[in-house]
Design a protein around this motif. Sequence first.
Motif, PDB file in Angstrom:
ATOM      1  N   GLU A   1     -11.041 -17.819  -0.314  1.00 47.15           N
ATOM      2  CA  GLU A   1      -9.988 -16.818  -0.474  1.00 47.15           C
ATOM      3  C   GLU A   1      -9.511 -16.290   0.868  1.00 47.15           C
ATOM      4  O   GLU A   1      -8.321 -16.038   1.065  1.00 47.15           O
ATOM      5  N   LEU A   2     -10.469 -16.134   1.801  1.00 47.32           N
ATOM      6  CA  LEU A   2     -10.079 -15.675   3.135  1.00 47.32           C
ATOM      7  C   LEU A   2      -9.181 -16.704   3.820  1.00 47.32           C
ATOM      8  O   LEU A   2      -8.203 -16.343   4.499  1.00 47.32           O
ATOM      9  N   THR A   3      -9.543 -17.991   3.645  1.00 49.23           N
ATOM     10  CA  THR A   3      -8.677 -19.024   4.232  1.00 49.23           C
ATOM     11  C   THR A   3      -7.297 -18.983   3.595  1.00 49.23           C
ATOM     12  O   THR A   3      -6.273 -19.115   4.281  1.00 49.23           O
ATOM     13  N   ALA A   4      -7.307 -18.778   2.217  1.00 50.06           N
ATOM     14  CA  ALA A   4      -6.007 -18.669   1.544  1.00 50.06           C
ATOM     15  C   ALA A   4      -5.234 -17.459   2.066  1.00 50.06           C
ATOM     16  O   ALA A   4      -4.013 -17.520   2.285  1.00 50.06           O
ATOM     17  N   GLN A   5      -5.988 -16.364   2.241  1.00 53.90           N
ATOM     18  CA  GLN A   5      -5.337 -15.166   2.773  1.00 53.90           C
ATOM     19  C   GLN A   5      -4.817 -15.404   4.191  1.00 53.90           C
ATOM     20  O   GLN A   5      -3.731 -14.949   4.553  1.00 53.90           O
ATOM     21  N   GLU A   6      -5.607 -16.131   4.991  1.00 61.02           N
ATOM     22  CA  GLU A   6      -5.130 -16.462   6.331  1.00 61.02           C
ATOM     23  C   GLU A   6      -3.888 -17.341   6.264  1.00 61.02           C
ATOM     24  O   GLU A   6      -2.958 -17.206   7.071  1.00 61.02           O
ATOM     25  N   ALA A   7      -3.913 -18.280   5.252  1.00 55.33           N
ATOM     26  CA  ALA A   7      -2.713 -19.109   5.086  1.00 55.33           C
ATOM     27  C   ALA A   7      -1.507 -18.241   4.737  1.00 55.33           C
ATOM     28  O   ALA A   7      -0.404 -18.439   5.267  1.00 55.33           O
ATOM     29  N   LEU A   8      -1.772 -17.264   3.812  1.00 50.36           N
ATOM     30  CA  LEU A   8      -0.684 -16.346   3.476  1.00 50.36           C
ATOM     31  C   LEU A   8      -0.232 -15.555   4.701  1.00 50.36           C
ATOM     32  O   LEU A   8       0.970 -15.314   4.902  1.00 50.36           O
ATOM     33  N   LYS A   9      -1.230 -15.131   5.497  1.00 46.13           N
ATOM     34  CA  LYS A   9      -0.868 -14.420   6.720  1.00 46.13           C
ATOM     35  C   LYS A   9      -0.038 -15.315   7.633  1.00 46.13           C
ATOM     36  O   LYS A   9       0.926 -14.868   8.267  1.00 46.13           O
ATOM     37  N   GLU A  10      -0.474 -16.608   7.726  1.00 44.99           N
ATOM     38  CA  GLU A  10       0.297 -17.535   8.552  1.00 44.99           C
ATOM     39  C   GLU A  10       1.718 -17.693   8.013  1.00 44.99           C
ATOM     40  O   GLU A  10       2.691 -17.741   8.770  1.00 44.99           O
ATOM     41  N   LYS A  11       1.794 -17.766   6.618  1.00 44.71           N
ATOM     42  CA  LYS A  11       3.126 -17.851   6.021  1.00 44.71           C
ATOM     43  C   LYS A  11       3.953 -16.615   6.366  1.00 44.71           C
ATOM     44  O   LYS A  11       5.144 -16.720   6.704  1.00 44.71           O
ATOM     45  N   ALA A  12       3.276 -15.441   6.232  1.00 45.51           N
ATOM     46  CA  ALA A  12       3.993 -14.208   6.575  1.00 45.51           C
ATOM     47  C   ALA A  12       4.419 -14.212   8.037  1.00 45.51           C
ATOM     48  O   ALA A  12       5.534 -13.799   8.387  1.00 45.51           O
ATOM     49  N   ALA A  13       3.497 -14.715   8.899  1.00 45.60           N
ATOM     50  CA  ALA A  13       3.859 -14.794  10.321  1.00 45.60           C
ATOM     51  C   ALA A  13       5.020 -15.765  10.529  1.00 45.60           C
ATOM     52  O   ALA A  13       5.924 -15.514  11.339  1.00 45.60           O
ATOM     53  N   ALA A  14       4.966 -16.909   9.759  1.00 44.43           N
ATOM     54  CA  ALA A  14       6.075 -17.865   9.874  1.00 44.43           C
ATOM     55  C   ALA A  14       7.386 -17.234   9.421  1.00 44.43           C
ATOM     56  O   ALA A  14       8.439 -17.408  10.062  1.00 44.43           O
ATOM     57  N   LEU A  15       7.266 -16.472   8.278  1.00 42.10           N
ATOM     58  CA  LEU A  15       8.469 -15.775   7.815  1.00 42.10           C
ATOM     59  C   LEU A  15       8.958 -14.768   8.848  1.00 42.10           C
ATOM     60  O   LEU A  15      10.170 -14.627   9.075  1.00 42.10           O
ATOM     61  N   GLU A  16       8.001 -14.040   9.440  1.00 39.59           N
ATOM     62  CA  GLU A  16       8.406 -13.095  10.477  1.00 39.59           C
ATOM     63  C   GLU A  16       9.057 -13.812  11.653  1.00 39.59           C
ATOM     64  O   GLU A  16      10.046 -13.344  12.222  1.00 39.59           O
ATOM     65  N   ARG A  17       8.440 -14.979  12.009  1.00 38.15           N
ATOM     66  CA  ARG A  17       9.046 -15.754  13.109  1.00 38.15           C
ATOM     67  C   ARG A  17      10.452 -16.217  12.731  1.00 38.15           C
ATOM     68  O   ARG A  17      11.383 -16.185  13.553  1.00 38.15           O
ATOM     69  N   GLN A  18      10.551 -16.672  11.432  1.00 39.60           N
ATOM     70  CA  GLN A  18      11.883 -17.069  10.979  1.00 39.60           C
ATOM     71  C   GLN A  18      12.864 -15.905  11.052  1.00 39.60           C
ATOM     72  O   GLN A  18      14.018 -16.054  11.475  1.00 39.60           O
ATOM     73  N   LEU A  19      12.336 -14.707  10.605  1.00 42.40           N
ATOM     74  CA  LEU A  19      13.190 -13.530  10.695  1.00 42.40           C
ATOM     75  C   LEU A  19      13.579 -13.231  12.137  1.00 42.40           C
ATOM     76  O   LEU A  19      14.729 -12.871  12.440  1.00 42.40           O
ATOM     77  N   LYS A  20      12.579 -13.390  13.027  1.00 45.42           N
ATOM     78  CA  LYS A  20      12.883 -13.151  14.434  1.00 45.42           C
ATOM     79  C   LYS A  20      13.900 -14.172  14.948  1.00 45.42           C
ATOM     80  O   LYS A  20      14.833 -13.837  15.699  1.00 45.42           O
ATOM     81  N   VAL A  21      13.689 -15.469  14.525  1.00 45.49           N
ATOM     82  CA  VAL A  21      14.645 -16.506  14.956  1.00 45.49           C
ATOM     83  C   VAL A  21      16.036 -16.198  14.428  1.00 45.49           C
ATOM     84  O   VAL A  21      17.045 -16.297  15.147  1.00 45.49           O
TER      85      VAL A  21
END
Length: 669
Positions: free
Chosen positions: A585-605
Motif C-alpha cells: 500500500e505504501l508503494t501504491a501510495q508512493e505511486a499515487l504521490k508520484e502521479k500527483a507529482a507528475a500532475l503537479e509537474r504537468q500543471l507547472k509545465v
Amino acid sequence: MEELRRSYSRLCKESGAEPQEGVLQQLHELPRGRLDLATQSLTVDTCRALGKLLQKEALLTQLVLSDCMLSEEGATLLLQGLCTNTTVRFLDLKGNNLRAAGAEALGKLLRQSKSIQSLTLEWNNLGTWEDAFATFCRALASNGSLQQLDLRNNQISHKGAEELALALKSNASLQQLDLRWNNIGLLGGRALVNCLPSNRTLWRLELAGNSVPGDILRAVEQAMDHNQDRQTTFRENQARAHVLSKEMRHLREEKSKQFLDLMETIDKQREEMARSSRASAARVGQLQEALNERHSIINALKAKLQMAEATLVLSEQKAQDLGELLATAEQEQRSLVQRQAKEHRLEQQEAAERESKLLRDLSAANEKNLLLQSQVDELERKVKSLQEQLFLTRQELTNTSAELKMRAVQAEERLDLEKKRSRQSLEDSEQLRFKEVEHMTRHLEESEKAMQERVQRLEAARLSLEEELSRVKAVALNERGQAEEELIKAKNQVRLEEQRLAHLEEKLRLLAQARDEAQSTCLQQKQTVADAQARASQLGQQVEGLRRRLEELQQELSNKDQERVAEVTRVRVELQEQNGRLQAELTAQEALKEKAAALERQLKVMASDHREALLDRESENACLREKLRLKEAEITRIRDEEAQRASFLQNAVLAYVQGSPLRALSPQK
C-alpha cells in the motif's frame, strides 16, 4: 421589521421631522434583507435618520436608492451611515445626480467598508469634478471587497479614465467595470489598455459609447479574454488541486485507519498474550503458594510434634518429680499431722487450762461485780435517803418560811392594831418593834444559812458518792473487757489452728489432684503424639499428591508456553504479511504521490507554457502597440499634412474670394 419602523420613527422624531410613509411601508415589508427605496424622494432628515439606522442594522444586505433625487447633504449622511455597516453587500445609487461631495463620500465609504461587493452609480455626475473623482479612484485602489462597479453615464473624461487606470493597477478585487456612455475618448482608452496588464482580476470591462477606437476596444477585449482565461484556468487549477488534496486526504485517512486497526489488533493480541501469561503466572504462583503453605504446615506440625515429644518428656520427668514430691509431701504430711495432733492436744490442754482460769477469773470478777453492784445499790439507797432528807429539809424550810411570813403578817396586823389603838405609844413601841424585827431577821438569816450549809454538805456527799460509783463501774467494765479480750484471743487461736489444719488438708487434696492431672496430661500427650504422627503421615501423602499436581501443572505450563510460542510465531507471520500489505500500500501510495507529482509537474509545465504564451501574447501586444503607435504617428502626420493642405486651400479660397468681383455685392445681400 416592526422594530426597524419604530427605530426609524424614533430617529425622525429626534431630528424633528415627520417619517415618510413610503419609507415606513418599505421598512415594514423588507423582503429577504432588501430595502428598495427606488423613486422615493428622500429628504435630508430622512437621509439622516436612515444613516443612523444603517450604522447598527444587521439585517439589510441590499440597499436600492435609485432615482431618489438625493441632495449632496442627504447622500453624504447616508454614505456616512454605511461606512460602519458590515452587512450591506449591494448598493444602488442610480440616477441621483451625485457630484463632488457625493464622490468624496463614496471614496470614504470605499476606504472604510469591507462588505460592499456591488456598487451601481449609473446616471450621476461623478466625472465632472476631476479632483473629487480622483479621490474616489484612490479609494477604489485601496478597496479589497468591491467586485462589481457600474459607472455608466457619469461624464467621465480621459483624465478620469487615467485615474481609474491608476486605481485598477493597485486594485486586486474588482472583476466587472461598466464605463459605457462616458467621455473617455482615445487617451482614456489608451490609459485603460495600458493598466490592464497589471490587473489580473478584472475580466469584464465595458467601454461602448465612449468614442474609443475599435483597435483599443479589441485590445481591451483581448485583455479581458486573457484575464477570463486566466481566471478559468486558475479556478480549474484550484478545483483540481482541491480534488487532489481531497483524494490525498482520503487516502491518508484510509491508510491511517488501516494502520490504526492493525495496531489495535496487535495491541489486542499482545494484551491477550500478556493476560494469558499473567493468568498462568498467577496460577503457578497460587500453586506455589499452596505448596509453600503445605510445606509450612508440615514444618509447623513437625515442630509441634517435636515440641509435643519434648513436652511429653518434660511432663514424664515432671510426673516423676511430682511423684517424688508427692511421696515426700505425704511423709511430711504424716509427720506434720502427728506433730499438729500433738500440738493440737497440747494447745487444747492449754486452752482448757486457760479457759478454766478465765472462767475462774470471770466468776471472781462476777462476784466482785455483784459486790460492787450491791455497794452501788447501797450507795443509791443512801443517795435516795439523802435526797428524801433533803426534800424534807426543803419542805421544813418552806414551812418555816411560810410560818415566818404568817408571823410577819400577824405582826403587821398587830402593828396595825397597835397603830390603830394607840399612836401615842408608837414612838415607844417602835424601838421595841425594830429590835424584835431585827432579831427575827437575824434568826431567819441564821436559820437560812444553816439550812444552806446543810444542803451544800448533802450535795458534796452526793457528788462524792456518784464519783465513787462511776469509779467502781469503770473498774468493773475494765475487768470485764479484759476478760472478754482474753476469751476472744483464746477463741481466735482455736480458729487459727482449725484453719491451719484445713489448709494442710486442702494442700494434700491439691497435691493428689495435681498428681492425677499429671497422669492425665501424660496420657493426653501420648494421644497427641499418636495423632500428630497419623496427621504427619496424612500430610506426607498430601505433599506427594501436591507434588504430582505441581508436575502436572508444570507440564501444562510448558504446553501453554509452546502454544504461546506458536501463537507468537503465527502473529509474527500475520504481522509480516500485514507489513507486506502495508509496504504494497505504501508503494501504491508512493505511486499515487508520484502521479500527483507528475500532475503537479504537468500543471507547472502548463503554467510555464501558459506563462510563455502570455509573454508571447504580451510581446505581440507590445509589437502591435508599437505598430499602432507608428500608425498613429503616421495618421497624425497625415492629419497635419491634411490640415496644412486644408489651411493652404482655405487661404487660397479666401484669397480667391477676396479678389473676386462678387465681394462687392455681398454687403447688399
